[in-house]
Enzyme design. Sequence first.
Site, short mmCIF file in Angstrom:
data_model
loop_
_atom_site.label_atom_id
_atom_site.label_comp_id
_atom_site.label_asym_id
_atom_site.label_seq_id
_atom_site.Cartn_x
_atom_site.Cartn_y
_atom_site.Cartn_z
N ALA A 73 0.85 -1.20 0.00
CA ALA A 73 0.00 0.00 0.00
C ALA A 73 0.88 1.24 0.00
O ALA A 73 2.10 1.16 0.18
CB ALA A 73 -0.89 0.01 1.23
N LYS A 74 0.28 2.33 -0.21
CA LYS A 74 1.00 3.61 -0.10
C LYS A 74 -0.03 4.71 0.09
O LYS A 74 -1.19 4.58 -0.34
CB LYS A 74 1.80 3.89 -1.38
CG LYS A 74 2.98 4.79 -1.15
CD LYS A 74 4.11 4.00 -0.51
CE LYS A 74 5.32 4.87 -0.24
NZ LYS A 74 6.41 4.06 0.33
#
Lengths: 869, 427
Positions: free
Chosen positions: B115-116
């Site tokens: 994720a980011k």
Amino acid sequence: MTTPSIGTGITSLDNILQGLRLGDNVVWQVDNLEDYPVFARAFVETALQQKRRVVYVRFAAHPAVIPETGAIEVRELNPRSGFDVFCADLHEIIEREGREVFYVFDNLSALVTDWGTDELLANFFQITCPYLFELDTVAYFALTRTRHSNRAIARIRDTTQVLIDVYRVKGQMYVQPLKVWDRYSSEMFRPHRVTDQCWVPVLASDDAAEVSLTAYATALAPVPRSIAPWDSVYRRLRRYQEAGQELSEQSPEIRALKEELVRMLFGTDAHFLELVNSHFRVEDLLDIRDRVIGSGRIGGKAAGMLLARKILEKPGCDYSETFEDQDSFFIGSDVFFTFLVNNDLFRLRLQVARGPEPTGQEFEEIEQRFLEGHFPDEMIGQFERLLDYFGQSPVIVRSSSFLEDSFGNSFAGKYRSEFCANQGNPQQRLEGFLRAIKLVYASALNPDALAYRRRRGLVDSDEQMAILVQRVSGTVHKRYFFPMLAGVAFSRNFYAWSSRIDPQKGAIRLVFGLGTRAVNRVGEDYPRMVAVSSPELRPEFGLKVVKYSQHNIDLLDLDANDLVTLPLSQVLEGGDYPNLHLLVSKLKDGYLMHPYGTDCSEAPSDLVLTFHQLVTQTDFVSLFGRMLACLENAYGHPVDTEFTACVDENRQVRVNLLQCRPLQVPGISKPVGFPVDIRHERVLFRANRMINGGLVSPISHIIYIDPKKYSALRDMTVKKSLGSVVGRVLKHPDLSGSQVLTMGPGRWGSSSIDLGVNVSYADINTTRVLVEMAREEGGHVPEVSYGTHFFLDLVEDGIVYLPVYPDDSQAEFNHSFFASPANCLADLVPSAAPYAEWLQVIDVPAQTGGLQAHVVADPHNQRAVCYLL
Amino acid sequence: MDETNQNQTEAQTKLNPFEMALKNFELAADLLGLDTEIRNQIRLPERELTVHFPVKMRDGKFKVFTGYRVQHSTARGPAKGGIRYHPDVTLDEVKALASWMTYKCATVNIPYGGAKGGVICNPKELNDFELEHMTRRYTSEISCIIGPTKDIPAPDVYTNAQTMAWMMDTYSMARGEYCPGVVTGKPLAIGGSKGRNEATARGCVFVIAEAAKHLQIPLKGARVAIQGFGNAGAISAQLIHDNYDAKVIAVSDSRGAVFCENGFDPHRAIEHKQRTGSVVGLAGTETIPGDAILTLDCDILIPAALENVITPCVANSVKAKIVAEAANGPTVPDADTVLDQKGVFVLPDILANAGGVTVSYFEWVQNNSGLYWTEDEVNARLKQIIVTAFEEVLLASQKYKVNMRRAAWARALDRVAEALKVRGIYP
């Protein structure tokens, strides 16, 4: 060898004196100025008969001493231009007139009206007479008897060849030689009654006693009633005060005396005098006068400090409770000249100031000569009393020249300030103190200072060096002495890196310890830049804050009796510095944590100077914001101040304002018209951060050092020489009158040549625009300098400073223009041809078919453009 | 600390790694002969959230910020990835970086997806008060998709342990329970893990040691050059010098590089940098241009600063036998070919700098279990994971006869694909 005898025009006098000789300086001390022309005219008539050239040096308001006929050359001088200029101008006249010329001078006593002090009168005599002597001239001078201090007369007597008193007893004129060098007779020094037939010596003791008693009524009085305003104005005001009279400025006499005292202490700048007159009471001025050692003005730095404190103590912006007490002393500007004169340095100074700037080595030799100089015993006595007053408290000896810190000139960093840790026995402390004074005096001939004066057309201005002796603010911590906080504060902020920062609200460069780290350029160590409008913002984030923080501290090591720089961790070892939690954040778990208590006993290497709690939880910044606004308002001009400060356990801020001066910023007086719709190909570059203002147009030449080539240059000798080549190009006569833009990689003037071109300010002070290029090299974007002392030099000289990021698309950097321009370096400076690979001089019109470059920098909107038109 | 790389810099964020990630993905997918359906499933992120939220500023005004949280994959576990604050944050960049995290976690086989997140802002223009309020509101906005078993943010560019503390507190307050496992990279005082600060460097040095063993290069006396002397670079220098007797012959920072033929004590360099702000000027060393460090005659080169510094041209002149990518993306794709031809053994970033995310994982494990480890335990477990990962990538490299980068990506993609496959498609 017989010395040719010169006639005075009066046979009796020739007989008494055994004639005059070439080289004689003859001083006539007269009670009544009308007696002087009698002797001067006789002398001139004889001289003209003997076909001598006669020069009359005219400077006083009194009637002409000799008729200004065509046979006599009259040279007019203006004492109001100040001692320095007056002496220099006279020196030039004497030099030009040459040998065996006969001179008549106006009454020298008139000089003290303008110069204020007997000390300068004696100095004048002591530097002028030996020169006249060297040139085999004969010169007549007059002095009003008993109106000058014994010390001044003693110095004149020591210097002159002939000193003659002229006085009247019961209406009868008497002439009495007091000194006739290298001549003697049994009657020479007796009073001689002057009659038309012959002059008769007074031989009988009763006659002699009567004459002498009348003529020398005050002969041995310790303090003669000098007419010099320095003494007389003070005396009169003190007399009023001692008589219990109110020193009301409603009284015209007291108002006039006050203005005279202000002029003697503070100088002649009209704007400044107006401020001083409106903020200082007579009592304040007398208190200042009481703290002057020697005589003369206190100089710009001292004046700025005192004025700023006064402004801030006024009702309406009363910060008197915030200020630490001020107990500085001032070494009057006359002492500087006395030192020069007594140590045979005056002519050296004149030569250096008017000739080419000395090299570094030449300046070292000059400095050595100053260090070998001596002060008169009387002055030493005063210095000893000053040091007794301060005890073993550290003091700083600061230059405070006439021109320094005035409107339009700051001389920031040009003259020296010397710390005296002031430890050791009285003799050691005195030696340290004297050395500091001499070094400050020598700095008047510092090449950078001379270059600055030349650049600003101040070479011929009256520049004298007073000294401000201040108690160093601070406390003892371990074996060290230093202030908790120090720095410089500006009423305008030209370091706005964000649109949220209001440039009108000022900025503070803050350090822990002595302020030298905030004032001077200190490579690789950073003061905290505080924007007054948004104090919590800083141009770094996260761990970059650690990098861009202060790592070293300047302080006085009391054991070593010296100013030293130490790593912060060494000073903070133990974490017991008072209120440290206000200054540091803690490096913890890879991030900076602001203290939540007072305990700072972490490893000192984990403490980072952020001043976070100080800035966010005390009144420090808002206090400075208010003070700066108040000062700017009173000055009617942006200001630049130096300070120390401390905060106690109750978070109460105490400030010591050390200096205040007008901040000169080009472009601040009116908005800069910014050009729009410039065709892209005509743009050379744009800048959009940290710029000062100005408009430079047209620019005929660009000096360009390519960052890539500079970075790749391995030959350190060549690399180190590039700065001086830039200097040679900028000083080339063909470019005088032209406007030149100079651009190069990284930080101009950095001590590390890998970070920028090695120049001194004197090398680049004639460029009109200085560009620091931050071009990405091997993945690194070099840093540009900002907010340094050097930067202020540029600001004040009206040199536009621009940081340019060529790799940033917004910079619109014209790569093709700079890629391979025709280089006229070798044509301009043939000896610099070997440097052409790295340093290009672009003749803009030649390169562009007649176009010229123009720079417009708008400090308010932080944008600048360089374009061709 | 950023678990993508502890040394992220501003310059880096201007480069979009999306193309590089995509290229590596395609190469790995080709190598595995991956089904088109799986490829398509993995190529796109599972979830993209864009939020616009107001924050009350210190001066009383309101400012609306835009933020993102992208979950690329949760096939192997909760999504994991940093949150960056930067004016140049874009959704595309966040998507690319989220996918990168999926592969990095899979390379070292920790049970996370990728994720980011990011907020478009300039932290240099925000004071602490505003940063805290922005962080709390952003946390609240994305709290619908984050959580200890859903998506676990961590620090990245311009965010740090303090930011994570604010996020954890906001999330916990909203849930009404103590939830330390919602973020990693927290301060030790609220559940951070020991050893995290050194984790990237330690992981990098572990993997170098394994590579040297494999290549039969004695680390004792090996000549090491390190570009970048921030956290990863400086600690790598210390560890390889202290623990393996290697000879650090050159280090660099933004001001230049220093070189000493006979090596120098990196502790001195750290001390010098602390004192002066730079390694330049270190006594007993010669100053050389910063980029010259990449082509020095050495055994091990550790690029620990910036992206894209090893271009094909630079690669031609690289003399090191091992290049360990402590930084993210220091080698441009075309340069890989040159390095392969020269026989340089490249330890790719998703392996060489995965120590950070691995210790993040340990932090989460400790938070979830409530049992906290000593630093020695953390380091021992890190070594175990990194060494295993190296061995597996090396095996893949030998199996597919490709370089270590392609092998690492292939190994990672294989794990993600396998997880997707076995989990099947819901409903």
